[in-house]
Design a protein around this motif. Structure first.
Motif, PDB file in Angstrom:
ATOM      1  N   CYS A  22       0.878  -1.167   0.000  1.00  0.00           N
ATOM      2  CA  CYS A  22       0.000   0.000   0.000  1.00  0.00           C
ATOM      3  C   CYS A  22       0.913   1.214   0.000  1.00  0.00           C
ATOM      4  CB  CYS A  22      -0.909  -0.009   1.213  1.00  0.00           C
ATOM      5  SG  CYS A  22      -1.910   1.486   1.410  1.00  0.00           S
ATOM      6  N   ALA A  23       1.044   1.852  -1.156  1.00  0.00           N
ATOM      7  CA  ALA A  23       1.925   2.999  -1.299  1.00  0.00           C
ATOM      8  C   ALA A  23       1.125   4.287  -1.182  1.00  0.00           C
ATOM      9  CB  ALA A  23       2.644   2.943  -2.635  1.00  0.00           C
ATOM     10  N   GLY A  26       1.105  12.126  -1.654  1.00  0.00           N
ATOM     11  CA  GLY A  26       0.382  13.292  -1.173  1.00  0.00           C
ATOM     12  C   GLY A  26       0.665  13.606   0.278  1.00  0.00           C
ATOM     13  N   ARG A  27       0.847  12.594   1.072  1.00  0.00           N
ATOM     14  CA  ARG A  27       1.198  12.742   2.484  1.00  0.00           C
ATOM     15  C   ARG A  27       2.145  11.595   2.841  1.00  0.00           C
ATOM     16  NH1 ARG A  27      -2.670  15.703   5.591  1.00  0.00           N
ATOM     17  NH2 ARG A  27      -3.397  17.387   4.220  1.00  0.00           N
ATOM     18  N   THR A  28       2.880  11.770   3.911  1.00  0.00           N
ATOM     19  CA  THR A  28       3.666  10.640   4.399  1.00  0.00           C
ATOM     20  C   THR A  28       2.862   9.908   5.462  1.00  0.00           C
ATOM     21  OG1 THR A  28       4.710  11.912   6.167  1.00  0.00           O
ATOM     22  CG2 THR A  28       5.789  11.934   4.010  1.00  0.00           C
ATOM     23  N   PHE A  29       3.211   8.649   5.643  1.00  0.00           N
ATOM     24  CA  PHE A  29       2.521   7.830   6.626  1.00  0.00           C
ATOM     25  C   PHE A  29       2.973   8.122   8.052  1.00  0.00           C
ATOM     26  CE2 PHE A  29      -0.383   5.618   4.314  1.00  0.00           C
ATOM     27  CZ  PHE A  29       0.063   4.616   3.457  1.00  0.00           C
ATOM     28  N   SER A  30       3.942   8.986   8.231  1.00  0.00           N
ATOM     29  CA  SER A  30       4.614   9.102   9.526  1.00  0.00           C
ATOM     30  C   SER A  30       3.668   9.433  10.673  1.00  0.00           C
ATOM     31  CB  SER A  30       5.723  10.152   9.454  1.00  0.00           C
ATOM     32  OG  SER A  30       5.167  11.406   9.103  1.00  0.00           O
ATOM     33  N   SER A  31       2.565  10.106  10.405  1.00  0.00           N
ATOM     34  CA  SER A  31       1.642  10.445  11.482  1.00  0.00           C
ATOM     35  C   SER A  31       0.310   9.721  11.328  1.00  0.00           C
ATOM     36  CB  SER A  31       1.408  11.956  11.509  1.00  0.00           C
ATOM     37  OG  SER A  31       0.843  12.385  10.284  1.00  0.00           O
ATOM     38  N   TYR A  32       0.306   8.648  10.562  1.00  0.00           N
ATOM     39  CA  TYR A  32      -0.932   7.957  10.228  1.00  0.00           C
ATOM     40  C   TYR A  32      -1.027   6.585  10.882  1.00  0.00           C
ATOM     41  CZ  TYR A  32      -2.618  11.160   6.629  1.00  0.00           C
ATOM     42  OH  TYR A  32      -3.130  12.242   5.966  1.00  0.00           O
ATOM     43  N   ALA A  33      -2.233   6.074  10.877  1.00  0.00           N
ATOM     44  CA  ALA A  33      -2.494   4.664  11.084  1.00  0.00           C
ATOM     45  C   ALA A  33      -2.961   4.113   9.739  1.00  0.00           C
ATOM     46  CB  ALA A  33      -3.572   4.445  12.140  1.00  0.00           C
ATOM     47  N   VAL A  34      -2.553   2.894   9.434  1.00  0.00           N
ATOM     48  CA  VAL A  34      -2.901   2.286   8.153  1.00  0.00           C
ATOM     49  C   VAL A  34      -3.468   0.892   8.411  1.00  0.00           C
ATOM     50  CG1 VAL A  34      -2.068   1.570   5.884  1.00  0.00           C
ATOM     51  CG2 VAL A  34      -1.056   3.556   7.018  1.00  0.00           C
ATOM     52  N   LYS A  65      -4.352 -13.988  12.496  1.00  0.00           N
ATOM     53  CA  LYS A  65      -3.257 -13.972  13.469  1.00  0.00           C
ATOM     54  C   LYS A  65      -2.347 -15.174  13.276  1.00  0.00           C
ATOM     55  CE  LYS A  65      -5.251 -11.343  17.290  1.00  0.00           C
ATOM     56  NZ  LYS A  65      -5.850 -11.415  18.641  1.00  0.00           N
ATOM     57  N   GLY A  66      -1.048 -14.918  13.290  1.00  0.00           N
ATOM     58  CA  GLY A  66      -0.086 -15.992  13.113  1.00  0.00           C
ATOM     59  C   GLY A  66       0.223 -16.312  11.660  1.00  0.00           C
ATOM     60  N   ARG A  67      -0.578 -15.781  10.738  1.00  0.00           N
ATOM     61  CA  ARG A  67      -0.339 -16.028   9.306  1.00  0.00           C
ATOM     62  C   ARG A  67       0.018 -14.750   8.549  1.00  0.00           C
ATOM     63  NH1 ARG A  67      -4.355 -17.684   6.089  1.00  0.00           N
ATOM     64  NH2 ARG A  67      -6.019 -16.684   7.295  1.00  0.00           N
ATOM     65  N   PHE A  68      -0.565 -13.636   8.932  1.00  0.00           N
ATOM     66  CA  PHE A  68      -0.339 -12.362   8.250  1.00  0.00           C
ATOM     67  C   PHE A  68       0.500 -11.444   9.140  1.00  0.00           C
ATOM     68  CE2 PHE A  68      -4.439 -12.230   5.448  1.00  0.00           C
ATOM     69  CZ  PHE A  68      -4.150 -13.505   4.990  1.00  0.00           C
ATOM     70  N   THR A  69       1.324 -10.609   8.486  1.00  0.00           N
ATOM     71  CA  THR A  69       2.126  -9.626   9.208  1.00  0.00           C
ATOM     72  C   THR A  69       2.042  -8.290   8.491  1.00  0.00           C
ATOM     73  OG1 THR A  69       3.678 -11.344   9.943  1.00  0.00           O
ATOM     74  CG2 THR A  69       4.408  -9.054  10.103  1.00  0.00           C
ATOM     75  N   ILE A  70       1.685  -7.240   9.234  1.00  0.00           N
ATOM     76  CA  ILE A  70       1.647  -5.895   8.668  1.00  0.00           C
ATOM     77  C   ILE A  70       2.902  -5.160   9.106  1.00  0.00           C
ATOM     78  CG2 ILE A  70       0.321  -4.950  10.606  1.00  0.00           C
ATOM     79  CD1 ILE A  70      -1.126  -3.139   8.566  1.00  0.00           C
ATOM     80  N   SER A  71       3.477  -4.399   8.185  1.00  0.00           N
ATOM     81  CA  SER A  71       4.695  -3.660   8.501  1.00  0.00           C
ATOM     82  C   SER A  71       4.746  -2.410   7.643  1.00  0.00           C
ATOM     83  CB  SER A  71       5.932  -4.519   8.274  1.00  0.00           C
ATOM     84  OG  SER A  71       6.050  -4.894   6.913  1.00  0.00           O
ATOM     85  N   GLU A  76      10.142   4.114   1.933  1.00  0.00           N
ATOM     86  CA  GLU A  76       9.300   3.870   0.751  1.00  0.00           C
ATOM     87  C   GLU A  76       7.899   4.447   0.928  1.00  0.00           C
ATOM     88  OE1 GLU A  76      10.276   2.503  -2.059  1.00  0.00           O
ATOM     89  OE2 GLU A  76      12.324   2.237  -1.294  1.00  0.00           O
ATOM     90  N   ASN A  77       7.577   4.910   2.131  1.00  0.00           N
ATOM     91  CA  ASN A  77       6.223   5.407   2.427  1.00  0.00           C
ATOM     92  C   ASN A  77       5.177   4.373   2.021  1.00  0.00           C
ATOM     93  OD1 ASN A  77       4.870   7.580   3.670  1.00  0.00           O
ATOM     94  ND2 ASN A  77       4.193   8.377   1.702  1.00  0.00           N
ATOM     95  N   THR A  78       5.447   3.147   2.421  1.00  0.00           N
ATOM     96  CA  THR A  78       4.626   2.012   2.001  1.00  0.00           C
ATOM     97  C   THR A  78       4.343   1.116   3.199  1.00  0.00           C
ATOM     98  OG1 THR A  78       5.558   2.055  -0.227  1.00  0.00           O
ATOM     99  CG2 THR A  78       4.556  -0.019   0.491  1.00  0.00           C
ATOM    100  N   VAL A  79       3.141   0.567   3.231  1.00  0.00           N
ATOM    101  CA  VAL A  79       2.766  -0.437   4.219  1.00  0.00           C
ATOM    102  C   VAL A  79       2.596  -1.763   3.500  1.00  0.00           C
ATOM    103  CG1 VAL A  79       0.946  -1.196   5.783  1.00  0.00           C
ATOM    104  CG2 VAL A  79       1.740   1.161   5.857  1.00  0.00           C
ATOM    105  N   TYR A  80       3.105  -2.811   4.108  1.00  0.00           N
ATOM    106  CA  TYR A  80       3.044  -4.142   3.509  1.00  0.00           C
ATOM    107  C   TYR A  80       2.145  -5.061   4.330  1.00  0.00           C
ATOM    108  CZ  TYR A  80       7.198  -2.417   1.146  1.00  0.00           C
ATOM    109  OH  TYR A  80       8.065  -1.664   0.407  1.00  0.00           O
ATOM    110  N   LEU A  81       1.581  -6.035   3.643  1.00  0.00           N
ATOM    111  CA  LEU A  81       0.858  -7.113   4.314  1.00  0.00           C
ATOM    112  C   LEU A  81       1.428  -8.426   3.792  1.00  0.00           C
ATOM    113  CD1 LEU A  81      -1.448  -7.762   6.328  1.00  0.00           C
ATOM    114  CD2 LEU A  81      -2.918  -8.101   4.333  1.00  0.00           C
ATOM    115  N   GLN A  82       2.259  -9.053   4.604  1.00  0.00           N
ATOM    116  CA  GLN A  82       2.808 -10.361   4.250  1.00  0.00           C
ATOM    117  C   GLN A  82       1.802 -11.418   4.649  1.00  0.00           C
ATOM    118  OE1 GLN A  82       5.791 -11.207   2.688  1.00  0.00           O
ATOM    119  NE2 GLN A  82       4.926 -13.268   2.689  1.00  0.00           N
ATOM    120  N   MET A  83       1.364 -12.194   3.676  1.00  0.00           N
ATOM    121  CA  MET A  83       0.343 -13.199   3.912  1.00  0.00           C
ATOM    122  C   MET A  83       0.929 -14.582   3.666  1.00  0.00           C
ATOM    123  SD  MET A  83      -2.941 -11.324   2.149  1.00  0.00           S
ATOM    124  CE  MET A  83      -2.323 -11.591   0.493  1.00  0.00           C
TER     125      MET A  83
END
Length: 122
Positions: A22-23, A26-34, A65-71, A76-83
């Motif tokens: 999730c890229a 327009g804004r950075t994620f630094s002050s956000y929740a995603v 839980k135990g299968r997916f990891t969010i980071s 990169e101003n990107t959030v990942y979801l490892q599944m």
């Protein structure tokens, strides 16, 4: 307002893995929740996972839980979801949602991306 673009979906066999991105622009994620949500055919959109950027705290639905990891990646101003250990019931369109308040993300009130399809075959 932050603009979100998801990518990384595809077709995978049960037991396999995918990593969604999730890229933001327009804004950075630094002050956000995603957060990541998903919507399967004929079902309502449901919460999957979320991360609060300020302290890195993460939250997950019981079903992943135990299968997916969010980071997140600041550079990169990107959030990942490892599944991992994907199941046919994980098949859905996956969306990311962002807002400066975690409560808004949890309620699905933030900005949405266009979604990316994940299909898991048995």
């Amino acid at each position: 307002q932050v603009h979100l673009v998801e990518s990384g979906g595809g077709l995978v066999q049960a037991g396999g893995s995918l990593r969604l991105s999730c890229a933001a622009s327009g804004r950075t994620f630094s002050s956000y929740a995603v957060g990541w949500f998903r919507q399967a055919p004929g079902k309502e959109r449901e919460f999957v996972a979320a991360i609060r950027w300020s302290d890195g705290r993460t939250y997950y639905a019981d079903s992943v839980k135990g299968r997916f990891t969010i980071s997140g990646d600041n550079a990169e101003n990107t959030v990942y979801l490892q599944m991992n250990i994907l199941k046919p019931e994980d098949t859905a369109v996956y969306y990311c949602n962002a807002d400066q308040r975690l409560s808004s993300v949890a309620a699905g009130l933030g900005s949405w991306g266009q979604g990316t399809q994940v299909s898991v075959s048995a």
